[in-house]
Structure formats: structure tokens, C-alpha cells
Design an enzyme around this catalytic site. Sequence first.
Site, short mmCIF file in Angstrom:
data_model
loop_
_atom_site.label_atom_id
_atom_site.label_comp_id
_atom_site.label_asym_id
_atom_site.label_seq_id
_atom_site.Cartn_x
_atom_site.Cartn_y
_atom_site.Cartn_z
N GLY A 77 -1.10 -9.77 3.10
CA GLY A 77 -0.03 -9.12 3.85
C GLY A 77 0.31 -7.81 3.17
O GLY A 77 -0.03 -7.58 2.01
N THR A 81 5.94 -0.93 1.03
CA THR A 81 5.75 -0.54 -0.36
C THR A 81 4.60 -1.26 -1.04
O THR A 81 3.88 -0.68 -1.84
CB THR A 81 7.04 -0.86 -1.18
OG1 THR A 81 8.16 -0.47 -0.41
CG2 THR A 81 7.04 -0.12 -2.49
N ALA A 83 1.36 -4.34 -1.28
CA ALA A 83 0.31 -5.11 -0.62
C ALA A 83 0.05 -6.34 -1.46
O ALA A 83 0.16 -6.30 -2.69
CB ALA A 83 -0.95 -4.28 -0.47
N LYS A 98 0.50 -9.03 -6.26
CA LYS A 98 1.29 -8.04 -5.53
C LYS A 98 1.30 -6.72 -6.30
O LYS A 98 1.57 -6.70 -7.49
CB LYS A 98 2.72 -8.54 -5.35
CG LYS A 98 3.51 -7.76 -4.30
CD LYS A 98 4.97 -8.15 -4.28
CE LYS A 98 5.26 -9.31 -3.35
NZ LYS A 98 6.70 -9.41 -3.05
N ASP A 211 17.54 -6.41 3.00
CA ASP A 211 16.56 -6.35 4.07
C ASP A 211 16.14 -7.78 4.37
O ASP A 211 15.17 -8.28 3.82
CB ASP A 211 15.37 -5.49 3.61
CG ASP A 211 14.37 -5.28 4.72
OD1 ASP A 211 14.70 -5.59 5.88
OD2 ASP A 211 13.26 -4.83 4.43
#
Length: 432
Positions: A77, A81, A83, A98, A211
Site C-alpha cells: 500500500g 508520504t 509506501a 515502511k 487524519d
Amino acid sequence: MRAGRAAALVALLAAGALLAPALGVEPPALLRELSRRLRDVRRLAAGAGAGRRGARGAAGALGCGDLRRAAAGPELGAGLTKAVRRAELPGGRALALKAVHGAAGGDVSRCVRRHRAPAACRRLAAYKLLKELVLLRRLRHPGVVQLYGQCYDNSAHPDIRVTAMLELGSPLEMIQLLQTTWEERFKVCLSLVKLLFYLAHSPLGSIVLLDFQPRQFVMVDGNLKVTDLDDASTEELSCKDDNDCMLDFPTKSFILKCSAAGKCEGINEKKNLFNAYRYFFTYLLPYTAPPGLQPFLSDILNATGDLRYGINETLRAFEKVLHLYKTGIYLQKRPPLLQEYISLQGFRTRETQDYKCWPSYSHLGCLLSVHNAEEAAGICNSQPQCQSFIVTQQRTWTGRPLAAFRSHLPDLIPDANAAIYIKRSASSREKL
Ligand SMILES: Nc1ncnc2c1ncn2[C@@H]1O[C@H](COP(=O)(O)OP(=O)(O)OP(=O)(O)O)[C@@H](O)[C@H]1O
Ligand SMILES: *[C@@H]1O[C@H](CO)[C@@H](O)[C@H](O)[C@H]1NC(C)=O
Ligand SMILES: *[C@@H]1O[C@H](CO)[C@@H](O)[C@H](O)[C@H]1NC(C)=O
């Protein structure tokens, strides 16, 4: 070695080179943003408990050496910012890596277009991941994706490359979740509520996920875990009076109390809770819930949708539903139906393809979670194809057995622990 690891991060953060000198002439706005983020990371990394919290994770923690030896797999995914890729360690252990991604359209390229300062823009993104690492290290909870280790590499000065090594999850697919059983969807909501309870009373204070979207979470064994923490905040809004404490959502606004200390009381907790209501509870809680639990679920939806409950009461309400469900209390006041069935003790049937029901635990046939044979009899009665059922030894996460419903009477296999229930009307037709 744990002190060493914590010290490494602090040293990295303290390296004066982290800011302007190495970067040359940068736009002031970008520099301000960089130093704000750096302060944020330092503040979260410092303070009592930082080392202690890190200790548990640091025992046997993974580092740069493991990262070099890991075999990279497909991308799992990507956000604006970061991946995330799958990777496997030499021993076969799978994990998620990550890192900041540089792909077009992301955070970094937008920053570069705007400020024309690639190094500083990459650093800004690296700080976001550093912050996430600090939070993941300090917030250990089943609802927070587990941090196995990290690698900081600043050999490519002025860039720092940061990689987080994480517990492997699978991206949250809301559509898929909507097709699972109520029991599985309830588990997802319960794990979210437990996470929000932890965040409200965390060692860093009350944490808000600014968020808050399904894509900030992953699933591990049917449990929800938060993975994106770069937008988490521990600051509670300051205020002079209640009007400063506005909580605004697209569909609704709330005015909270301004405390004597000049803080909006519980604003972080309430913001999380309403987001949980609007993104998760409304979709996952009500559908195909057992009728006996509907009133309790409606109450949870109403109370969280109006923010009448705080997280403590919400957790209590969820645990009550779980209790009612596990004990089968919700089934009371039903006419006995099992007497319409003949039970054959000491037998089970072969698992064969049969009629489907929704949402079944098996794609081969109709396999549902039940409290007991009595509840299974009620289900069999409600399905025209059903002629018999067995209560299996398989259990769901709540400890309830799975029952397999059948349209015909398959071959019987002796099994001391099992029993088959056959509809009397069916048995007379088949001349048993
Ligand atoms: N541990 C994990 N296992 C599997 N997939 C993961 C894991 N962590 C993250 N992902 C996937 O990678 C995606 C990107 O991760 P993350 O949300 O941290 O990046 P981001 O750039 O901050 O995203 P956003 O722009 O949405 O804020 C997630 O939406 C999730 O689907
Ligand atoms: C909660 O119930 C009250 C009274 O029935 C109703 O007016 C209100 O709109 C409900 N709120 C939500 C979020 O469902
Ligand atoms: C909620 O529970 C926590 C932890 O048990 C407790 O410290 C806190 O005081 C409770 N808050 C409220 C408002 O009841």
C-alpha cells in the site's frame, strides 16, 4: 542495548546537521516547518518512560543488518508520504517495511514543486516517519501495529533514510468487511474501541488521530490496528470559553466544555470517538446483528453519534454486548424448537458441498456461529432447504461453536464428541 538504540535516535535528532547547515538556502516557510516537526519528534522521544517503553520492543529488535538481508516483496500500500512493502527475513518471518516514497504525486514531489528544495522536502517526509516511529515505540497496544525494529541510514548525507519494520497486516477493505458476519464486524469495532480507550489514557496523554480514515488501519487476525501515526497529536485545544471548543464535522458540530485549566475537555477523545462512529460503527455494527442485541447496538450508535458517551462508557457498552452475546442471554424468551429434531449422538457427517447461506464461515456450505443447538434449530427452521445440522467443535473468537446446516442427510461417521440433529419431518420423509 536498548539504551543504545534510544540514544541512536536522540543522537540522530541532535545532530545539528539535521537542519539548515547541510541544506543551504531554503525557503523560510519550509525551514519553519522542518524545525516545528523536529521539535515535535524530540518532545515525543524525550520524557520519562521513553526508554522504559522502548525496552520491551528493543529486546531482539530488528535493525539495519536485518533490513539488508530481507527479501523485498510486493508493495502492500502507499499513501501520500509513505509506501509499504512486504518483506521476508532469511528465517521466513514475514513483515512490512515502511519508508518514505518518492513517487510522483506524493507529498515530497508536491513540496519540491512548491519550494524547489528536494533535500529539505525529503527530510520533512523523513521527520514524519521518525515521529511515527517514536509513537509506535511508546504506544504498545494490541490495537497499534507492532514495531519490530527500524533502520536509520544517514550515510547518504544530507538525506536520512528511515525504514520502519512492522508487523504485517492487510489493508482494511471496507467492502470486504461488510460481507463478513456480524460477529467479525463486531470484533473490528470492539478492537477499535479498545484502541481509542488506550489512546485516551495513553502514557503520552490523550492522543487524537487527526487524519482518521479506514486507510490508516490494517487488519491482523481479524483485529483492527492503527498503522499511520504521523498525524497523531497529543495537544489538547486551549480555550477561553466553551465557544472556542467547537468540534466540527461535515455533518455535525459539537460545542464542548472549556475547563477551568483553559483546555477543551476531552476534545481529542471525542474527536476520535465521533470518527469511529461515522467511519466504522454506522457501517459495521447494525446489519444482521442478532435481534436481541439490536436495542443495545442502537443505543451505542445513538450515544456515540451524539457524543453523549465518552470512550469509557462506550467501552463498557461494547463489553456488555459481548457479554450478552457470549452468554446467550439475548436468546431468552423463545419457544423451544429443538424438540422438532431427532438427535443422533455419536455421529458427525462428512464435509461436503451443500446449499449456501449468507454470511457463511465456509464457501462450501452454510456454516454459522450459534450459541447452542437450540439456536441452531431456530436457524434451520428459518431456512427452507435445511433438513439437518451439526454443531461442530470449531469455535469463533467469542468461543461460540459453528453449526453446519444441511439440505440432505449425508453419510454418517462415528464421532463420540458430535451429534447430528435431523428435522422430524425430514426423517419421516427419508424413512429413517
Ligand atoms: N503493517 C502493514 N501491513 C500491511 N500494510 C500496511 C501496513 N502499514 C501500512 N500499510 C498499508 O500502506 C498504506 C500506506 O501507509 P501509511 O498510511 O502509513 O502511509 P501515508 O503516506 O501516511 O498514508 P496517508 O497519505 O493515507 O496518510 C496504508 O494505507 C496501508 O494500506
Ligand atoms: C438519538 O436519539 C434521539 C431521540 O430519539 C434522536 O433525536 C437523535 O437524532 C438520535 N441521534 C443519532 C445520532 O442517531
Ligand atoms: C475512564 O477510565 C480511566 C481508566 O480506567 C480513568 O482513569 C478515567 O478517570 C475514567 N474517566 C471517566 C470520565 O470516567
